[in-house]
Scaffold this motif. Structure first.
Motif, PDB file in Angstrom:
ATOM      1  N   UNK A  89       0.796  -1.228   0.000  1.00 52.80           N
ATOM      2  CA  UNK A  89       0.000   0.000   0.000  1.00 52.80           C
ATOM      3  C   UNK A  89       0.825   1.272   0.000  1.00 52.80           C
ATOM      4  N   UNK A  90       2.066   1.207   0.486  1.00 44.01           N
ATOM      5  CA  UNK A  90       2.815   2.464   0.599  1.00 44.01           C
ATOM      6  C   UNK A  90       4.304   2.175   0.707  1.00 44.01           C
ATOM      7  N   UNK A  91       5.108   3.174   0.286  1.00 44.04           N
ATOM      8  CA  UNK A  91       6.564   3.101   0.370  1.00 44.04           C
ATOM      9  C   UNK A  91       7.116   4.341   1.058  1.00 44.04           C
ATOM     10  N   UNK A  92       8.273   4.155   1.690  1.00 49.25           N
ATOM     11  CA  UNK A  92       9.162   5.261   1.998  1.00 49.25           C
ATOM     12  C   UNK A  92      10.564   4.741   1.763  1.00 49.25           C
ATOM     13  N   UNK A  93      11.586   5.582   1.855  1.00 48.81           N
ATOM     14  CA  UNK A  93      12.920   5.147   1.456  1.00 48.81           C
ATOM     15  C   UNK A  93      13.980   6.037   2.055  1.00 48.81           C
ATOM     16  N   UNK A  94      15.220   5.545   2.019  1.00 48.30           N
ATOM     17  CA  UNK A  94      16.394   6.356   2.319  1.00 48.30           C
ATOM     18  C   UNK A  94      17.454   6.020   1.278  1.00 48.30           C
ATOM     19  N   UNK A  95      18.720   6.355   1.550  1.00 48.34           N
ATOM     20  CA  UNK A  95      19.774   6.145   0.564  1.00 48.34           C
ATOM     21  C   UNK A  95      20.030   4.667   0.306  1.00 48.34           C
ATOM     22  N   UNK A  96      19.734   3.813   1.282  1.00 53.70           N
ATOM     23  CA  UNK A  96      20.088   2.402   1.171  1.00 53.70           C
ATOM     24  C   UNK A  96      18.893   1.487   0.968  1.00 53.70           C
ATOM     25  N   UNK A  97      17.720   1.862   1.504  1.00 53.34           N
ATOM     26  CA  UNK A  97      16.618   0.918   1.586  1.00 53.34           C
ATOM     27  C   UNK A  97      15.308   1.490   1.064  1.00 53.34           C
ATOM     28  N   UNK A  98      14.423   0.580   0.683  1.00 51.51           N
ATOM     29  CA  UNK A  98      13.015   0.880   0.464  1.00 51.51           C
ATOM     30  C   UNK A  98      12.239   0.214   1.588  1.00 51.51           C
ATOM     31  N   UNK A  99      11.390   0.974   2.269  1.00 46.86           N
ATOM     32  CA  UNK A  99      10.572   0.452   3.362  1.00 46.86           C
ATOM     33  C   UNK A  99       9.151   0.301   2.840  1.00 46.86           C
ATOM     34  N   UNK A 100       8.643  -0.923   2.865  1.00 43.34           N
ATOM     35  CA  UNK A 100       7.360  -1.225   2.233  1.00 43.34           C
ATOM     36  C   UNK A 100       6.329  -1.654   3.265  1.00 43.34           C
ATOM     37  N   UNK A 101       5.107  -1.103   3.119  1.00 46.76           N
ATOM     38  CA  UNK A 101       3.961  -1.550   3.913  1.00 46.76           C
ATOM     39  C   UNK A 101       3.285  -2.671   3.129  1.00 46.76           C
ATOM     40  N   UNK A 102       3.488  -3.901   3.575  1.00 49.13           N
ATOM     41  CA  UNK A 102       3.006  -5.084   2.854  1.00 49.13           C
ATOM     42  C   UNK A 102       1.972  -5.796   3.718  1.00 49.13           C
ATOM     43  N   UNK A 103       0.708  -5.725   3.306  1.00 52.99           N
ATOM     44  CA  UNK A 103      -0.335  -6.329   4.129  1.00 52.99           C
ATOM     45  C   UNK A 103      -0.338  -5.730   5.519  1.00 52.99           C
ATOM     46  N   UNK A 104      -0.194  -6.583   6.531  1.00 57.09           N
ATOM     47  CA  UNK A 104      -0.118  -6.117   7.924  1.00 57.09           C
ATOM     48  C   UNK A 104       1.316  -5.942   8.401  1.00 57.09           C
ATOM     49  N   UNK A 105       2.277  -6.137   7.480  1.00 55.39           N
ATOM     50  CA  UNK A 105       3.671  -6.128   7.878  1.00 55.39           C
ATOM     51  C   UNK A 105       4.477  -4.974   7.314  1.00 55.39           C
ATOM     52  N   UNK A 106       5.724  -4.874   7.780  1.00 51.53           N
ATOM     53  CA  UNK A 106       6.700  -3.903   7.305  1.00 51.53           C
ATOM     54  C   UNK A 106       7.936  -4.657   6.827  1.00 51.53           C
TER      55      UNK A 106
END
Length: 471
Positions: free
Chosen positions: A299-316
Motif C-alpha cells: 500500500x505504501x513506500x518510503x525510502x532512504x539512501x540504502x533501503x526501500x521500506x514497504x507496507x506489505x499487508x499487515x507487515x513492514x
C-alpha cells in the motif's frame, strides 16, 4: 487499548502463533510522544494531510472540507468550503504572486457531480485552487469527465497534471493545455515525474510512460505522447514512488515489488516473496500461501539512501537496494492492513493501520551468531567429525538469505478509534495523524513541551518582576 476494541479481524489461530503481534508495555522509554492534542473540525473520514510549511498543514477528507492548522498550537486557522462531496486528491503549488514557501496555493480534486439533462448522464468532477493564506477560492473548474485520483505538480515545466480516466496537463491559471485519450475505466491510480520531461502513470496492472512536449518555435501548443507501456506486474499497481535519481519503485495488489531504472525504464530488481524473506525448512510454513490477497498488498513506500521500506499487508519490510533483497521484516506489525509508513530520525520508522494504531519502530542490526567450532582430535582425523557438505548447503543458503536486521517496536500511540489513514512529521512540532474517526491528533514530545512551558513561565515571571521576588 482502543485498537483491540475496534474492527480488524484476527488471523487463524495456527498462523497467529507463527507471527505474533509484537507488543510493548506502558513504560515506553524510547517513545517521546507522551502528550497529544485532539483537533476537531471534520465531520467524516479525514484521508489527507499535506504540509504547507514548517508550522502549518492542511487536512481534507470525505466531508469536502479543507482545514488549515497550526502544527505548533493545534489552532484551526482557516476552513475552506467549496466542495460538496469527498476530496479525492490534494497537493500544493507555488502562488502566482510569490514563490515563498509560506505563500502556497492548495489544489484539491473532488467527486462533486453536476447532472446534465441528456440521453447519457455524465459526472463532472471539480477541481478547486485555494490561497492557503487568505482562504480565498482562486478558481474552480468542472470539465473533468471522471474522478481525479491523483495530482502532480511539475515545477520545472511550470504545469500540473491530473489523473483520472485520462491524463490532463494544466498551467497555473487552470487552462487545459493538452490531454490524452481515454485510458481506462479504472483510471490512473498514481503518478510521478521522471527525467526527460516524462511521467509514469499507474493504470491497473500497467505502467504507462508519457512524455510532455513543450511549445517550440515550430509548434505553439503543448502535447503529451505515450512512449511505452510496462507490463511486468501481474495485478493492479497500488503504490508508485521515486526512490532516488536512478530508480523508482512500484508495488502491486499481490505483493510484487519492482525496482525500475528511471532513465531506460528497465527492471533492476524484483521481490515477490514478502511473506518469507528467509527460506524455511519446515514445509508446514506453506500455510502462509493461504492468505487473503489483501494480506500481501503493497500500500505504501518510503525510502532512504540504502533501503526501500514497504507496507506489505499487515507487515513492514526493509528492502536493501544494493543487496537486492529483504534485510529486515516485521510480518505482523499491526492487527490489520498497514496504510502508511514514513521514516523518522535515528533509523526509526512510523506506521499506521486500519486497526487504528500508530507504531514506532527502530531498525537495528541483528547480533552476529558465533561461528560453529571446527571439530578436532582423533575422530576428525578420520572424517567422523566433518559436516556433510551437501547437508550443509541448505543451511548455508538459508544464512545468506536470512534477514540481517530487525525492526524493534519502541512506541505504540493509542488515541484513534478507527482506521488511521496517514500522518505527517514535523521536526519541531511532533506528529500529526488523521483517521476515519473524523479526528486529527497532534502528538507532542512530552519532554520538549515541558521544557517550553517552563521557559514560558520563567519569561513571564521575569517580565512581571516576580522572579527577583522569588529569588
Amino acid at each position: 487499548m482502543l485498537r483491540w476494541l475496534i474492527g480488524g479481524g484476527r488471523e487463524p489461530q495456527g498462523l497467529a502463533e507463527k507471527s505474533p503481534l509484537q507488543t510493548i508495555g506502558e513504560e515506553q522509554t524510547q517513545n517521546p510522544y507522551t502528550e497529544l492534542l485532539v483537533l476537531k473540525a471534520h465531520h467524516d473520514i479525514v484521508r489527507f494531510l499535506v504540509r504547507l510549511d514548517d508550522c502549518r498543514f492542511a487536512s481534507a477528507g470525505d466531508d469536502g472540507l479543507v482545514v488549515i492548522w497550526n502544527a505548533q498550537t493545534g489552532e484551526k486557522l482557516l476552513e475552506l468550503n467549496g466542495h460538496t462531496q469527498k476530496i479525492t486528491a490534494i497537493t500544493t503549488i507555488p502562488s502566482l504572486e510569490a514563490c515563498e514557501e509560506k505563500n502556497q496555493l492548495i489544489l484539491t480534486a473532488s467527486a462533486d457531480r453536476t447532472v446534465i439533462i441528456s440521453l447519457n448522464l455524465e459526472e463532472s468532477e471539480i477541481a478547486v485552487l485555494w490561497n492557503c493564506d487568505s482562504g480565498r477560492q482562486v478558481q474552480k473548474i468542472s470539465c473533468f469527465q471522471s474522478t481525479v485520483k491523483c495530482l502532480t505538480v511539475l515545477q520545472r515545466l511550470d504545469v500540473w497534471l491530473s489523473g483520472g480516466n485520462d491524463l490532463c496537463v494544466w498551467n497555473r491559471k487552470l487552462d487545459l493545455l493538452c490531454k490524452t485519450s481515454h485510458l481506462s475505466d479504472t483510471g490512473i491510480s498514481a503518478l510521478i515525474e521522471i527525467p526527460k520531461n516524462c511521467v509514469v502513470a499507474a493504470v491497473g496492472k500497467e505502467l504507462i510512460i508519457f512524455r510532455l512536449v513543450a511549445p517550440t518555435e515550430g509548434s505553439l501548443e503543448w502535447d503529451i505522447l505515450e512512449v511505452k507501456r510496462l507490463l511486468d506486474h501481474q495485478d493492479n499497481i497500488l503504490s508508485l514512488a521515486n526512490v532516488n535519481d536512478l530508480n523508482f519503485v512500484t508495488g502491486s495488489h499481490v505483493g510484487e515489488l519492482i525496482i525500475w531504472n528511471i532513465l531506460d525504464w528497465t527492471v533492476q530488481a524484483c521481490e515477490r516473496n514478502f511473506w518469507d524473506p528467509s527460506p524455511q525448512l519446515d514445509t508446514q510454513q506453506e500455510i502462509k500461501l493461504c492468505q487473503k490477497p489483501n494480506d500481501i498488498s503493497i500500500h505504501h513506500f518510503t525510502w532512504d539512501e540504502e533501503n526501500v521500506f514497504a507496507a506489505v499487508g499487515r507487515g513492514l519490510y526493509v528492502y536493501n537496494l544494493q543487496m537486492k533483497r529483504v534485510t529486515a521484516c516485521q510480518k505482523t506489525a499491526h492487527d490489520s492492513v498497514v496504510l502508511h509508513v514514513a521514516r523518522l530520525p535515528d533509523r526509526q520508522l512510523i506506521s499506521c493501520s486500519e486497526d487504528g494504531s500508530v507504531r514506532i519502530w527502530e531498525l537495528r542490526e541483528k547480533p552476529q551468531l558465533a561461528a560453529e567450532p571446527v571439530p578436532t582430535g582423533f575422530f576428525n582425523m578420520w572424517g567422523f567429525g566433518r559436516v556433510n557438505k551437501q547437508a550443509s548447503q541448505p543451511v548455508k543458503k538459508q544464512q545468506e538469505n536470512a534477514t540481517s536486521c530487525l525492526l524493534e517496536l519502541v512506541g505504540d500511540l493509542i488515541g484513534h478509534s478507527s482506521s488511521v489513514e496517514m500522518f505527517l512529521y514535523f521536526e519541531d512540532h511532533g506528529l500529526v495523524t488523521c483517521s476515519a474517526d473524523h479526528l486529527i491528533i497532534l502528538w507532542k514530545n512530552g519532554e520538549r513541551e515541558s521544557g517550553l512551558r517552563s521557559l514560558k513561565l520563567f519569561q513571564k515571571l521575569e517580565e512581571n518582576g516576580d522572579l527577583h521576588l522569588a529569588v
